[in-house]
Design an enzyme around this catalytic site. Structure first.
Site, PDB file in Angstrom:
ATOM      1  N   TYR A 134       0.867  -1.185   0.000  1.00 49.86           N
ATOM      2  CA  TYR A 134       0.000   0.000   0.000  1.00 49.86           C
ATOM      3  C   TYR A 134       0.899   1.229   0.000  1.00 49.86           C
ATOM      4  CZ  TYR A 134      -3.422   3.519   1.322  1.00 49.86           C
ATOM      5  OH  TYR A 134      -4.199   4.651   1.359  1.00 49.86           O
ATOM      6  N   ASP A 193      -1.900  -1.486  -4.206  1.00 52.62           N
ATOM      7  CA  ASP A 193      -2.320  -0.131  -4.547  1.00 52.62           C
ATOM      8  C   ASP A 193      -1.067   0.747  -4.590  1.00 52.62           C
ATOM      9  OD1 ASP A 193      -3.356   2.403  -4.752  1.00 52.62           O
ATOM     10  OD2 ASP A 193      -4.609   2.287  -2.966  1.00 52.62           O
ATOM     11  N   HIS A 296     -12.169   0.600  -4.603  1.00 51.87           N
ATOM     12  CA  HIS A 296     -11.343  -0.177  -5.523  1.00 51.87           C
ATOM     13  C   HIS A 296     -12.098  -1.443  -5.915  1.00 51.87           C
ATOM     14  CE1 HIS A 296      -7.347   1.860  -4.644  1.00 51.87           C
ATOM     15  NE2 HIS A 296      -8.085   2.276  -3.633  1.00 51.87           N
TER      16      HIS A 296
END
Length: 319
Positions: A134, A193, A296
């Protein structure tokens, strides 16, 4: 081998929206999660089904948190923090284990070590290391910040500078992680991500976002620098070279989802040999706004990659 990457934007909220049903029906061998955003003792019971869990929750309450779910208990687990929470399938308790990287964490990344942004596992049933990432969202450089034209207050470029430090350190980390995996006889796959849309194909409104965080020229140049036919390959783009998208994030606001005005910021980056085996790459975009599990959508890739013998034989080079 089916691998999914999914920023759930809070596992408890995603569970209420149907995460368990998606997980049970998708048939994934590995699922990497980002923004789990839940203290380990408060993880919803049964939310991960029969999967084994490796979870770096970080130390910032209500933020971040990365996990990897696997069918078999991982041969090894590593993260940047002091310990990873590991739960075997069917168990209700979590145990904290210390797992050190085989190389020193770069100075640029040390300040992020306790934030729950990176965890990697060595699969027990295939010669692959898989990491969940992340990456910080960042912000605008000071010279692009105009009061009244921003969602938040100007910060003098602090969030931008922080993200750029992370990018610099993470580029070095990727090289080290990939080489360490190879030394163990394993392929390397980092998913998650990245909070960067790499090219114009990766967001719908690229013309109006050239001065937006996530699509700044320097961010896109950084992304180009970590890819090459000999290091890491963008698997979804490899499978869909001429397609706009497939997008993986849409704002909750307005008609972004309905009109598919999205960004592709969730990636599978694989060592070349593994990337060449990808046979399918899809985004599980829900049919309607009301059915969304998160802002998402999961990015799911099938790899025709040979598995090694199951334990006790284990994978050559594993551990």
């Amino acid at each position: 081998m089916r691998v999914a990457s999914f920023n759930v934007n809070g596992i408890r909220a995603a569970q209420r929206r149907g995460f368990e049903e998606w997980l049970a029906g998708r048939g994934c061998d590995v699922v990497a999660l980002q923004e789990v955003r839940c203290p380990a003792p408060m993880l919803p019971e049964g939310v991960f089904g029969d999967y084994h869990l490796a979870y770096d929750q970080g130390t910032i309450n209500g933020r971040n948190g990365v996990a990897v779910l696997t069918r078999e208990r991982p041969a090894a687990v590593r993260a940047w923090g002091s310990g990873v929470l590991v739960r075997a399938s069917g168990e209700t308790h979590l145990e904290e284990e210390g797992h050190d990287l085989a190389w020193p964490l770069s100075r640029d990344l040390r300040r992020f070590a306790a934030e729950g942004r990176y965890v990697e596992v060595d699969l027990a049933d295939a010669p692959v290391t898989i990491a969940s990432l992340y990456l910080p969202k960042g912000g605008l450089p000071a010279e692009l910040q105009v009061p009244g034209r921003m969602r938040g207050e100007p910060d003098g470029g602090a969030k931008y500078d922080r993200k750029m430090r992370f990018l610099a350190g993470f580029a070095r980390h990727l090289t080290a992680a990939r080489r360490a995996s190879a030394s163990r006889g394993r392929e390397y796959l980092v998913v998650g991500d990245f909070n960067v849309a790499h090219t114009r194909q990766d967001l719908k409104n690229w013309r109006t976002n050239g001065r937006s965080e996530g699509f700044l020229p320097e961010e896109r140049e950084w992304f180009s620098s970590i890819l090459s036919p000999r290091s890491l390959v963008d698997v979804v783009r490899h499978v869909h070279p001429d397609e706009d998208g497939p997008y993986s994030w849409w704002s909750w606001m307005g008609q972004s989802f309905a009109k598919n005005v999205g960004w592709r910021i969730d990636y599978h980056l694989a060592s070349p040999r593994l990337a060449r085996t990808a046979t399918s790459a899809v985004v599980d975009r829900e049919a309607s706004y009301e059915e969304r599990l998160s802002d998402h959508a999961p990015v799911v890739v099938d790899y025709a990659f040979p598995a090694c013998p199951p334990p006790p034989g284990g994978c050559a080079g594993g551990g």
